[in-house]
Scaffold this motif. Structure first.
Motif, PDB file in Angstrom:
ATOM      1  N   LEU A   1      70.516 -22.267  -1.894  1.00  0.00           N
ATOM      2  CA  LEU A   1      69.676 -22.307  -3.002  1.00  0.00           C
ATOM      3  C   LEU A   1      70.251 -22.489  -4.247  1.00  0.00           C
ATOM      4  N   ALA A   2      69.853 -23.585  -4.995  1.00  0.00           N
ATOM      5  CA  ALA A   2      70.314 -23.884  -6.260  1.00  0.00           C
ATOM      6  C   ALA A   2      69.717 -23.226  -7.112  1.00  0.00           C
ATOM      7  N   ILE A   3      70.037 -21.706  -7.929  1.00  0.00           N
ATOM      8  CA  ILE A   3      69.376 -21.391  -8.968  1.00  0.00           C
ATOM      9  C   ILE A   3      70.374 -21.864 -10.920  1.00  0.00           C
ATOM     10  N   ASP A   4      69.685 -20.877 -11.498  1.00  0.00           N
ATOM     11  CA  ASP A   4      69.976 -21.647 -12.804  1.00  0.00           C
ATOM     12  C   ASP A   4      70.962 -20.694 -13.093  1.00  0.00           C
ATOM     13  N   MET A   5      71.237 -19.584 -13.101  1.00  0.00           N
ATOM     14  CA  MET A   5      72.039 -18.446 -13.211  1.00  0.00           C
ATOM     15  C   MET A   5      71.832 -16.874 -12.557  1.00  0.00           C
TER      16      MET A   5
ATOM     17  N   PHE B   1      86.233  -6.418 -28.237  1.00  0.00           N
ATOM     18  CA  PHE B   1      84.892  -6.015 -27.171  1.00  0.00           C
ATOM     19  C   PHE B   1      84.378  -6.550 -26.292  1.00  0.00           C
ATOM     20  N   SER B   2      83.358  -7.448 -27.672  1.00  0.00           N
ATOM     21  CA  SER B   2      82.151  -8.696 -27.032  1.00  0.00           C
ATOM     22  C   SER B   2      83.036  -9.308 -26.608  1.00  0.00           C
ATOM     23  N   ASN B   3      83.557  -9.409 -26.311  1.00  0.00           N
ATOM     24  CA  ASN B   3      84.150 -11.490 -25.766  1.00  0.00           C
ATOM     25  C   ASN B   3      84.261 -10.327 -23.906  1.00  0.00           C
ATOM     26  N   GLU B   4      85.153  -9.349 -24.113  1.00  0.00           N
ATOM     27  CA  GLU B   4      84.690  -8.758 -22.896  1.00  0.00           C
ATOM     28  C   GLU B   4      83.480  -8.267 -21.739  1.00  0.00           C
TER      29      GLU B   4
ATOM     30  N   VAL C   1      83.565 -16.519 -31.005  1.00  0.00           N
ATOM     31  CA  VAL C   1      83.317 -15.941 -29.707  1.00  0.00           C
ATOM     32  C   VAL C   1      83.480 -16.611 -29.009  1.00  0.00           C
ATOM     33  N   ALA C   2      83.262 -16.555 -27.866  1.00  0.00           N
ATOM     34  CA  ALA C   2      83.959 -16.849 -26.361  1.00  0.00           C
ATOM     35  C   ALA C   2      83.245 -17.034 -24.976  1.00  0.00           C
ATOM     36  N   ASN C   3      82.384 -15.075 -25.695  1.00  0.00           N
ATOM     37  CA  ASN C   3      81.660 -15.119 -23.991  1.00  0.00           C
ATOM     38  C   ASN C   3      80.642 -14.689 -24.543  1.00  0.00           C
ATOM     39  N   ALA C   4      79.228 -15.612 -24.676  1.00  0.00           N
ATOM     40  CA  ALA C   4      78.000 -15.222 -25.218  1.00  0.00           C
ATOM     41  C   ALA C   4      77.131 -15.474 -24.752  1.00  0.00           C
TER      42      ALA C   4
ATOM     43  N   PRO D   1      72.713 -16.166 -19.499  1.00  0.00           N
ATOM     44  CA  PRO D   1      72.755 -15.111 -18.001  1.00  0.00           C
ATOM     45  C   PRO D   1      73.120 -13.618 -18.547  1.00  0.00           C
ATOM     46  N   THR D   2      73.003 -12.903 -17.816  1.00  0.00           N
ATOM     47  CA  THR D   2      73.242 -11.213 -18.116  1.00  0.00           C
ATOM     48  C   THR D   2      74.105 -11.259 -16.697  1.00  0.00           C
ATOM     49  N   SER D   3      74.423  -9.796 -17.042  1.00  0.00           N
ATOM     50  CA  SER D   3      75.931  -8.797 -16.102  1.00  0.00           C
ATOM     51  C   SER D   3      77.149  -9.629 -16.554  1.00  0.00           C
ATOM     52  N   ALA D   4      77.675 -10.107 -18.020  1.00  0.00           N
ATOM     53  CA  ALA D   4      78.855 -10.709 -18.004  1.00  0.00           C
ATOM     54  C   ALA D   4      79.182 -11.811 -17.505  1.00  0.00           C
ATOM     55  N   PHE D   5      77.506 -12.342 -16.877  1.00  0.00           N
ATOM     56  CA  PHE D   5      78.095 -14.041 -16.152  1.00  0.00           C
ATOM     57  C   PHE D   5      77.870 -15.253 -17.402  1.00  0.00           C
ATOM     58  N   ALA D   6      78.083 -14.980 -18.535  1.00  0.00           N
ATOM     59  CA  ALA D   6      78.443 -15.631 -20.265  1.00  0.00           C
ATOM     60  C   ALA D   6      79.543 -15.832 -20.086  1.00  0.00           C
ATOM     61  N   ARG D   7      80.528 -15.156 -19.062  1.00  0.00           N
ATOM     62  CA  ARG D   7      82.075 -15.708 -19.000  1.00  0.00           C
ATOM     63  C   ARG D   7      81.871 -17.226 -18.241  1.00  0.00           C
ATOM     64  N   ALA D   8      80.690 -17.873 -17.311  1.00  0.00           N
ATOM     65  CA  ALA D   8      81.076 -18.482 -16.880  1.00  0.00           C
ATOM     66  C   ALA D   8      79.498 -19.471 -16.929  1.00  0.00           C
ATOM     67  N   TYR D   9      78.892 -18.889 -17.259  1.00  0.00           N
ATOM     68  CA  TYR D   9      77.350 -19.514 -17.374  1.00  0.00           C
ATOM     69  C   TYR D   9      76.905 -20.008 -18.340  1.00  0.00           C
ATOM     70  N   SER D  10      76.068 -20.741 -18.979  1.00  0.00           N
ATOM     71  CA  SER D  10      75.292 -21.293 -19.865  1.00  0.00           C
ATOM     72  C   SER D  10      73.768 -21.281 -19.288  1.00  0.00           C
ATOM     73  N   GLY D  11      73.318 -20.510 -20.548  1.00  0.00           N
ATOM     74  CA  GLY D  11      71.817 -20.495 -20.508  1.00  0.00           C
ATOM     75  C   GLY D  11      70.850 -21.970 -20.208  1.00  0.00           C
ATOM     76  N   VAL D  12      69.498 -21.596 -19.924  1.00  0.00           N
ATOM     77  CA  VAL D  12      68.641 -22.851 -19.287  1.00  0.00           C
ATOM     78  C   VAL D  12      68.498 -23.740 -20.672  1.00  0.00           C
TER      79      VAL D  12
END
Length: 434
Positions: A228-232, A319-322, A342-345, A370-381
Motif C-alpha cells: 500500500l502506498a501511504i503519504d507518510m 537538539f531540534s534537528n535531532e 533548520v534541517a529537520n522539521a 511527518p511525526t516521530s522523527a520522520f521529518a528527517r526524510a519525509y515532507s508534509g502532504v
C-alpha cells in the motif's frame, strides 16, 4: 510541570534516547493492528460493523452517508461557522494551487529532449480522524490538494458519531470539496478497508491522513504487507518550541498546550536558552491548563513532555534537528538567523505572533505532517503527494547520433549486449540511408 534537562549534561546517546518516541518495542500495538487488518481482509463490511459497535458504540445499518444526508447535516451550521470553513478552504487552496507547475522540456544534448509531466493518482483514500475530536481541518488539508491534483476517485473514511452519521462540519467540507459520499469507518480498520476494499468501501492506490498510533501502525504495516502506498507516518502529534529571552511565556505555554490537547499520546517540547523563561512557562502551563475543556488529555500529554535548557540558540537548533519535530515554533527576535539552520522539521512557525494553530486551520500550509522523527526524510502532504511525475523523452536522428556511441560504450561496460544493439541498429540504419 515539564521534566527538565540540560543540553550540556546530555550525551549524544542520551539525546538519541530522549528524542525517541512512539516506538512499539513490545509490538503490542502491531499485534493488535494485524488482528484488525486480518479481520477486515477476511470479513469486509461485517468486520467494520463489528468494530463500529466495539470502538464507536454505534450499530450501523449502512457504512456510508450520501448527498442528501450530507446536505442536511451541512445546513445545520450557522453562517459564521460556514464562513470560517470557506476562508480556510480558500487560503489552503490558494497555497496549494501554486504547487502544480508545468516543468520545462530540457534538451540534454542536441536532438535529445527530456521532460516530466504530472499525472494524478487515480484512486486515493483520505482518513479524517474522529475519536476524541472531529477534525474538519484535516478533511480540507487532504481533500483540497487531491482535487487540485485531479484524482478521479476520492474515498473518504471517518469514524461514525453516536447517531451513526458524521459531524456537520465534515459534511460542510464535503460540500466544498464536491464529495458526495463519506464512509463510516475509523481507526486501523478504516485504513485496512481502503487498502483491500470491502463490499462498500472501494480499494484505493494510496492512503492519506494522520491518526493515533493504531492508524499510523496500520499504514506502515499495510505498506509492508501488501505494498500500500501511504503519504507518510503521521501521528500522534507533536510540537517543539525554541524560545529565548525575547519570548513571551504566555504564548509559549499556549502553543505547548495547543498541541498537548490533541491527545494523551501527543508531545510538547520546550528548548530554551533562558532558565527564567522555562520557569515562567511552567507557571503559565498550570494557569492555562486549569481552564481547558480538554485538560485531562493535555495533562497526560505533558507528563510525556519535557524542557531542555541550552546555552545558545545553536545548541537549541541542534537538539531540534535531532528531534525532527512535526511542528517547530521559533519564538525569538532573531528567528531569521535560525531559519537557514533548520534541517529537520515538518512545518515551521516563525516569530512571536505565528501560532501553530494558524497552520492547523487556515493560513494555507498543510497540517498533515511527518511525526516521530520522520521529518528527517519525509515532507508534509502537498499536491505532489497526489500525483506521479512521469518522465518522457524524445530523440531524433541528430540526437541518436549524438548520444549513441556513449550508450554503446556504457552497455559494453555493463556487459549488456542487447542494450548496445538497440542503439547500434538504429545508427546503422541512419548510416545506410546516407
Amino acid at each position: 510541570m515539564l521534566k527538565s534537562y540540560s543540553f550540556n549534561n546530555l550525551l549524544p546517546s542520551e539525546i538519541k534516547e530522549l528524542t525517541l518516541r512512539n516506538v512499539d518495542a513490545s509490538e503490542e500495538i502491531g499485534h493488535r493492528v494485524n488482528v484488525i487488518i486480518d479481520e477486515v481482509m477476511a470479513k469486509g463490511d461485517a468486520a467494520l460493523r463489528d468494530y463500529a459497535q466495539q470502538f464507536d458504540g454505534v450499530v450501523l445499518e449502512q457504512l456510508y452517508i450520501e448527498q442528501d444526508e450530507i446536505d442536511a447535516l451541512a445546513a445545520t451550521l450557522n453562517r459564521l461557522e460556514q464562513r470560517a470553513l470557506e476562508i480556510a478552504f480558500n487560503n489552503i487552496h490558494r497555497f496549494h494551487a501554486a504547487q502544480l507547475r508545468k516543468e520545462k522540456k530540457i534538451e540534454t544534448m542536441p536532438g535529445v529532449n527530456c521532460w516530466r509531466e504530472p499525472r494524478p493518482i487515480e484512486k486515493v483514500g483520505l482518513y479524517v480522524p474522529g475519536g476524541t475530536a472531529v477534525l474538519p481541518s484535516t478533511f480540507l488539508m487532504l481533500g483540497i490538494p487531491a482535487r487540485i491534483a485531479g484524482c478521479k476517485e476520492i474515498v473518504v473514511c471517518s469514524p461514525p458519531q453516536k447517531d451513526g452519521k458524521v459531524n456537520a462540519y465534515l459534511a460542510y467540507v464535503a460540500k466544498l470539496l464536491q464529495i458526495d459520499r463519506i464512509y463510516l469507518a475509523g481507526g486501523a480498520q478504516a485504513i485496512a478497508a481502503m487498502a483491500y476494499g470491502t463490499e462498500s468501501i472501494p480499494q484505493v492506490n494510496k492512503v492519506f491522513g494522520p491518526g493515533n498510533q493504531y492508524v499510523t501502525k496500520a499504514k506502515t504495516l499495510l505498506q509492508s504487507r501488501m505494498g500500500l502506498a501511504i503519504d507518510m507516518p503521521a501521528g500522534p502529534s507533536e510540537v517543539l518550541v525554541i524560545a529565548d529571552a525575547s519570548a513571551n511565556a504566555r504564548y509559549v505555554a499556549a502553543d505547548l498546550l495547543a498541541q498537548a490537547e490533541h491527545g494523551v499520546d501527543s508531545q510538547s517540547i520546550l528548548v530554551s536558552t533562558d532558565e527564567d523563561l522555562i520557569a515562567a512557562v511552567n507557571l503559565e502551563l498550570r494557569t492555562q491548563l486549569s481552564v481547558l475543556a480538554r485538560a485531562s488529555f493535555a495533562q497526560k500529554a505533558l507528563e510525556n513532555s519535557y524542557s531542555v535548557s541550552c546555552d545558545t540558540l545553536a545548541d537549541a537548533i541542534h537538539f531540534s534537528n535531532e528531534y525532527a519535530p512535526e511542528h517547530l515554533i521559533i519564538q525569538s527576535d532573531n528567528w531569521e538567523e535560525i531559519v537557514p539552520k533548520v534541517a529537520n522539521a515538518g512545518s515551521v512557525f516563525l516569530g512571536h505572533l505565528t501560532p501553530e494553530s494558524a497552520g492547523d486551520y487556515a493560513s494555507g500550509t498543510n497540517h498533515t505532517l511527518p511525526t516521530s522523527a520522520f521529518a528527517r526524510a519525509y515532507s508534509g502532504v502537498s499536491v505532489d503527494s497526489f500525483v506521479k511525475k512521469i518522465t518522457f523523452q524524445h530523440i531524433d536522428s541528430k540526437g541518436i547520433q549524438q548520444i549513441g556511441s556513449t550508450v554503446e560504450v556504457l552497455a559494453e561496460i555493463e556487459g549488456l549486449q542487447a542494450h548496445k544493439n538497440a542503439v547500434s541498429i538504429r545508427l546503422q540504419d541512419i548510416k545506410d540511408k546516407k
